[in-house]
Design an enzyme around this catalytic site. Sequence first.
Site, PDB file in Angstrom:
ATOM      1  NE  ARG A  65      -2.636  -1.582   3.266  1.00 33.98           N
ATOM      2  CZ  ARG A  65      -2.025  -1.195   4.371  1.00 33.98           C
ATOM      3  NH1 ARG A  65      -1.799   0.085   4.605  1.00 33.98           N
ATOM      4  NH2 ARG A  65      -1.655  -2.078   5.263  1.00 33.98           N
TER       5      ARG A  65
ATOM      6  CB  THR B 269      -3.068 -13.858   8.607  1.00 35.76           C
ATOM      7  OG1 THR B 269      -3.435 -12.646   7.960  1.00 35.76           O
ATOM      8  CG2 THR B 269      -3.659 -15.019   7.847  1.00 35.76           C
ATOM      9  CB  SER B 270      -0.094 -16.533  12.116  1.00 38.88           C
ATOM     10  OG  SER B 270       0.406 -15.491  12.881  1.00 38.88           O
TER      11      SER B 270
ATOM     12  CB  CYS C 254       1.964  -7.282  13.758  1.00 37.43           C
ATOM     13  SG  CYS C 254       3.019  -5.898  13.325  1.00 37.43           S
ATOM     14  N   GLY C 255       1.247 -10.728  12.820  1.00 37.25           N
ATOM     15  CA  GLY C 255       0.668 -11.945  13.384  1.00 37.25           C
ATOM     16  C   GLY C 255      -0.850 -11.984  13.386  1.00 37.25           C
TER      17      GLY C 255
ATOM     18  CG  ASN D 192       3.333  -6.814   1.448  1.00 31.43           C
ATOM     19  OD1 ASN D 192       2.760  -7.431   2.350  1.00 31.43           O
ATOM     20  ND2 ASN D 192       2.717  -5.869   0.745  1.00 31.43           N
ATOM     21  CB  ALA D 193       5.525 -12.520  -1.624  1.00 30.56           C
ATOM     22  NE  ARG D 194       0.193  -8.810   1.642  1.00 28.82           N
ATOM     23  CZ  ARG D 194      -0.391  -8.378   2.762  1.00 28.82           C
ATOM     24  NH1 ARG D 194      -1.491  -8.965   3.205  1.00 28.82           N
ATOM     25  NH2 ARG D 194       0.112  -7.385   3.434  1.00 28.82           N
TER      26      ARG D 194
ATOM     27  CE  LYS E 211      -6.424  -3.251   5.628  1.00 21.11           C
ATOM     28  NZ  LYS E 211      -5.900  -4.455   5.028  1.00 21.11           N
TER      29      LYS E 211
HETATM   30  C1  SPV Z   1      -2.654  -5.170   5.164  1.00 23.87           C
HETATM   31  O1  SPV Z   1      -1.556  -4.785   4.737  1.00 23.87           O
HETATM   32  O2  SPV Z   1      -3.105  -4.808   6.252  1.00 23.87           O
HETATM   33  C2  SPV Z   1      -3.448  -6.096   4.371  1.00 23.87           C
HETATM   34  C3  SPV Z   1      -3.161  -6.227   2.958  1.00 23.87           C
HETATM   35  O3  SPV Z   1      -4.353  -6.670   4.887  1.00 23.87           O
HETATM   36  S1  SPV Z   1      -3.607  -4.835   2.058  1.00 23.87           S
HETATM   37  O4  SPV Z   1      -4.225  -3.875   2.952  1.00 23.87           O
HETATM   38  O5  SPV Z   1      -4.535  -5.257   1.055  1.00 23.87           O
HETATM   39  O6  SPV Z   1      -2.398  -4.319   1.492  1.00 23.87           O
HETATM   40 MN    MN Z   2      -4.887  -5.655   6.788  1.00 25.64          MN
END
Ligand code: SPV
Ligand code: MN
Length: 626
Positions: free
Chosen positions: A88, A278-279, A275-276, A387-389, A232
Amino acid sequence: MNPKYENVLKSKMDADSFAKLAALDSEKLAAFIADAVELCDPDAIRVCDDSAEDIAAIRQLAIDNGEERPLKTDGHTVHFDGPEDQGRDPHVTRYLLPEGVDLGKRLNSIGRDEGLAEVRGFFKGAMKGRTMLVRFFCLGPVNSPFSISCAQLTDSAYVAHSEDMLYRPGYEQFKRLGGSGDFFRFLHATGRVDERMTSVDVDKKRIYIDIVEDMVLSVNTQYAGNTVGLKKLALRLAIRRADREGWLAEHMFVMGVKGPKGRKTYFTGAFPSACGKTSTAMIPGETIIGDDLAYLRVMDGQARGVNVESGIFGIIQDVNADDDPVIYDVLNKPGEVIFGNVLVHEDNPYWLGMGRHLPTEGENFTGRWHTGKLDEKNEEIPPSHKNARYTVRLNDLTNLDENWDDPQGVAIGGIMYGGRDSDTSVPVQQSFGWEHGIVTMGASLESETTAATIGAEGVRKFDLMSIMQFVAIPLNKYIQNNLDFAKDLKAPPAIFGTNYFLKKDGKYLNGKLDKSVWAKWMELRVHGDVEAIEAPTGLLPEHEDLKKLFQQVLKKDYSEADYVEQFTIRIPENLDKLDRVERIYRDDVEDTPQAVFDAIAAQRDRLQKLQQAKGDYVSPLDLQQS
Ligand code: SPV
Ligand code: MN
């Protein structure tokens, strides 16, 4: 339909597309599309509904036009964003500020007329030679008090495909509600691309948010955080709507934590990117509802929450079989997955921290890559971007909660706030109550910066509720709305502060899986099943309870020495943090609610009293049970 719009639209779309649009019976929508068509000048327009054919066609289009490339495993594709489009971009993300509106000085904004003129200039003719895709989605479950309808226009099949995976389909809802509704609108154009189909005019990248029209304009970028309108960008609009309507739109996961005797307690959690978050939402053995965005409403005196999304756009670095088994499994079996900015070698994806040896060459976000390849600053380019996704659908997860799509949401028992904090807060503590938690845990959150946002890493930054970058109303109002949320609740959710990143002598004090134990402890605390120790900063776990949980959850011993090291109250650091946060609320935020200063002052007083009695660093064993 107004003939003016009809003529423009019919000139670029076939009868099928026009029929789909006409069925929605919305002048507002027709006007939006007609204006975008005149501005962007696409060769054609394709209107999609919720049908499986349209969704499959979009996925295929992303492959046919080169935005995605199939990988070896069935259903897997890879997408690359340009080297300067890997996160972003807050510097070019601005609110279009109407005259007479004040959003506070912390928000990046530009005068509405000036900003519109600039960004519309970049959109001019931007879709020549391309097809404009018209898509409809729903934020939150469909047919629910939480639902918000959205229309997305984009010339990127990758963006549209990502949205199919990340959001509920919204065409049928649009039709049902009629087009006069209050829907969000997003316009995205990829801009000029290179032979790898990545946006090249990075100096003309703009993401402008129009709060007057509930519309976002995004151009010359592809990174999903800048382009997927519903993520976002919609969050910013939703925060404004929530402010008007008396609910909360948050940067939070929603998950279920299992307690004794079949009990399950739902939590939301706000953690800055990388910062954790998703995990935590994916803790093995627990259930996930969502990993990024939540809407919260008071319903019948209860706090109820939903996942805004229906998929995950997650950070792939360090996802491996040991630390994130559920996601790892989804990423390794046939099924729909988009890999973003990983390393591709012989049509297989690779990323740092995957627990395997990486190839020494392949294709990555910089093109052909080999070990030792340098960038313009002579720095070594990593095989996969930090920041690979990955993008996956929630439906493909084995740990998806049974109530994840409930139109009434789930009852929230607890809220977690956590940042990347190497030296101040204990790994987990509970607030004394709603106000104490909102102020000293949520509104005082700081985090060391990460690669999810373009800029320097490892700098400590204030990030209240992990939502600083997205708060589209004055901060004092946002905090007041959070404080007020509990007013109509019979029993407000318990609030917890977590910190997975505490260090001593440069080394992390906790293992990655320790968060499973903290989650179980929080679940017990929500129900008052275990006692706690009263520290100046909050309520701490007792060693005996954690020891039992470490044994039960991780089959690990948890020594008293480890406990003391992790849960020692670091008074000088905590006092410094209060000073930093207070300074921001005093100097940078206008009209900060008095409750913020009161809670900070009370916490400082408690810390100083303890410091006088017991010194700078106080073991939890020297504190009283509450
Ligand atoms: C974040 O960076 O908080 C995300 C990914 O969830 S995105 O906002 O889409 O870049
Ligand atoms: Mn996010």
